[in-house]
Scaffold this motif. Sequence first.
Motif, PDB file in Angstrom:
ATOM      1  N   UNK A  30      23.674  16.389   6.454  1.00  0.00           N
ATOM      2  CA  UNK A  30      23.596  16.726   7.924  1.00  0.00           C
ATOM      3  C   UNK A  30      23.252  14.955   8.387  1.00  0.00           C
ATOM      4  N   UNK A  31      23.277  14.978   9.522  1.00  0.00           N
ATOM      5  CA  UNK A  31      23.246  13.546  10.097  1.00  0.00           C
ATOM      6  C   UNK A  31      21.625  13.950  10.811  1.00  0.00           C
ATOM      7  N   UNK A  32      21.258  15.573  11.234  1.00  0.00           N
ATOM      8  CA  UNK A  32      20.206  15.719  12.005  1.00  0.00           C
ATOM      9  C   UNK A  32      18.610  16.039  10.891  1.00  0.00           C
ATOM     10  N   UNK A  33      19.030  16.138   9.571  1.00  0.00           N
ATOM     11  CA  UNK A  33      18.157  16.307   8.249  1.00  0.00           C
ATOM     12  C   UNK A  33      17.870  14.503   7.161  1.00  0.00           C
ATOM     13  N   UNK A  34      19.087  14.814   7.903  1.00  0.00           N
ATOM     14  CA  UNK A  34      18.879  13.125   7.219  1.00  0.00           C
ATOM     15  C   UNK A  34      17.861  11.976   7.655  1.00  0.00           C
ATOM     16  N   UNK A  35      18.496  12.494   9.369  1.00  0.00           N
ATOM     17  CA  UNK A  35      17.908  11.407   9.807  1.00  0.00           C
ATOM     18  C   UNK A  35      15.952  11.282  10.808  1.00  0.00           C
ATOM     19  N   UNK A  36      15.286  12.965  10.050  1.00  0.00           N
ATOM     20  CA  UNK A  36      13.922  13.387   9.535  1.00  0.00           C
ATOM     21  C   UNK A  36      13.402  12.810   8.951  1.00  0.00           C
ATOM     22  N   UNK A  37      14.420  13.183   7.155  1.00  0.00           N
ATOM     23  CA  UNK A  37      13.768  12.451   5.796  1.00  0.00           C
ATOM     24  C   UNK A  37      13.861  10.850   5.589  1.00  0.00           C
ATOM     25  N   UNK A  38      14.267  10.380   6.919  1.00  0.00           N
ATOM     26  CA  UNK A  38      14.691   8.819   6.289  1.00  0.00           C
ATOM     27  C   UNK A  38      13.954   8.215   7.737  1.00  0.00           C
ATOM     28  N   UNK A  39      13.566   9.185   8.847  1.00  0.00           N
ATOM     29  CA  UNK A  39      12.524   8.942  10.045  1.00  0.00           C
ATOM     30  C   UNK A  39      11.047   8.660   9.289  1.00  0.00           C
ATOM     31  N   UNK A  40      10.670  10.135   9.023  1.00  0.00           N
ATOM     32  CA  UNK A  40       9.444  10.136   7.900  1.00  0.00           C
ATOM     33  C   UNK A  40       8.587   8.987   6.878  1.00  0.00           C
ATOM     34  N   UNK A  41       9.895   8.954   6.510  1.00  0.00           N
ATOM     35  CA  UNK A  41      10.024   8.132   4.371  1.00  0.00           C
ATOM     36  C   UNK A  41       9.519   6.155   5.447  1.00  0.00           C
ATOM     37  N   UNK A  42      10.257   6.017   6.690  1.00  0.00           N
ATOM     38  CA  UNK A  42       9.763   4.209   7.335  1.00  0.00           C
ATOM     39  C   UNK A  42       8.243   4.737   7.283  1.00  0.00           C
ATOM     40  N   UNK A  43       7.967   5.973   8.403  1.00  0.00           N
ATOM     41  CA  UNK A  43       6.500   5.986   9.055  1.00  0.00           C
ATOM     42  C   UNK A  43       5.184   6.341   7.223  1.00  0.00           C
ATOM     43  N   UNK A  44       6.143   5.959   6.630  1.00  0.00           N
ATOM     44  CA  UNK A  44       4.824   6.237   4.908  1.00  0.00           C
ATOM     45  C   UNK A  44       4.586   7.076   4.647  1.00  0.00           C
ATOM     46  N   UNK A  45       5.396   8.221   5.149  1.00  0.00           N
ATOM     47  CA  UNK A  45       4.785   9.927   4.334  1.00  0.00           C
ATOM     48  C   UNK A  45       5.354   9.582   2.941  1.00  0.00           C
TER      49      UNK A  45
END
Length: 380
Positions: A30-45
């Motif tokens: 879904x959109x919620x967990x996908x945004x969490x993953x994308x956000x953290x990936x963009x932050x470099x985690x």
Amino acid sequence: MPLDRTPPLNSLGFAKAPADTRVVVAMSGGVDSSVVAAMLAEEGYDVVGVTLQLYDHGAALAKKGACCAGIDIHDARRVAEDMGFPHYVLDYENVFKDAVIDEFADSYLGGATPVPCIRCNERVKFKDLLETAKDLDADCMATGHYIQRKMGENGAELHCAADANRDQSYFLFSTTKEQLDYLRFPLGHLPSKNDTRALAEKYGLSVADKPDSQDICFVPNGDYAAVIRKLRPEAANPGDIVDTDGNVLARHDGVINYTIGQRRGLGIGGLADPLYVVRLDADKAQVVVGPKSMLATRTVPLREINWLGDTPLMSKSEWPIAVKVRSTRPPIDAILRPISDTTAEVELLVPEEGVSPGQACVFYDPESSRIFGGGWIHKG
């Protein structure tokens, strides 16, 4: 005086660079967990996406509106590919059936109104999946739930989401202190779901416009009766609709077709005052009906309590709190009286209608957004 060379805390609360911080993201597609993953990936985690296959993949492909369908696994995988982090699908069918679906069917037949999403969080996502995250040497696990984790004087605390309309605290009350130390909820502070979708657009996610899931994932179109009929065929046995004195008023075609508080569809006409379902007796195959006043409850017995307060539950004889006795109602004032570390009685200061065994009673601080855990309502 020596300089403090300890690196500052990153956004997940660790004193190291994001690149050195591994986080497993529970991805439902879904959109919620996908945004969490994308956000953290963009932050470099160092992000690792994990999706659980909870029931038959093939059967799920044709069904929309639920969080665990086959198309959702595909969507989660695509987000991971687009954002460039690894993604795994784990087969949890047997665990899910044993820990969630079977209990759902049995408690429904026992006259309760179960909340399988809480059991799934408690027994699958925050237990088995969390252990898997630790096996992957992750520093923490992140989810797309709308709830907040805040650090207090005595460690991590659970708080309601900033957006009251999206708050999922009712479904997460059984999160333990140990689990809370390991979990992260990056969306809980957002003002609204629109902000989540805006982030999905920003990251170019294919799920940005994907509708929210509405149904329990293994209950197509919200038809509880059809699922239970398949799992427990005896639940469709016909029986009597009786009043509280045992007088037969009508016949029914299975207790699974009725819920506590139901008024319509009873097939009883010509009465001055309407009747409501006040109890289900699966053993006798009886639907018990009575006046609306019988639905009002003041005393709520609880078991399997998960306590998240700073001092032990038994350290006081009474706790003035606010409680939710169903997910769709706001918290109401109550007094919590502990009986043991895991059992208690809650007195509602104003009687509430439709309090049903099998539902959760969640504890809130009346003066803040903090959640103090909760317990399961039983018949007493």
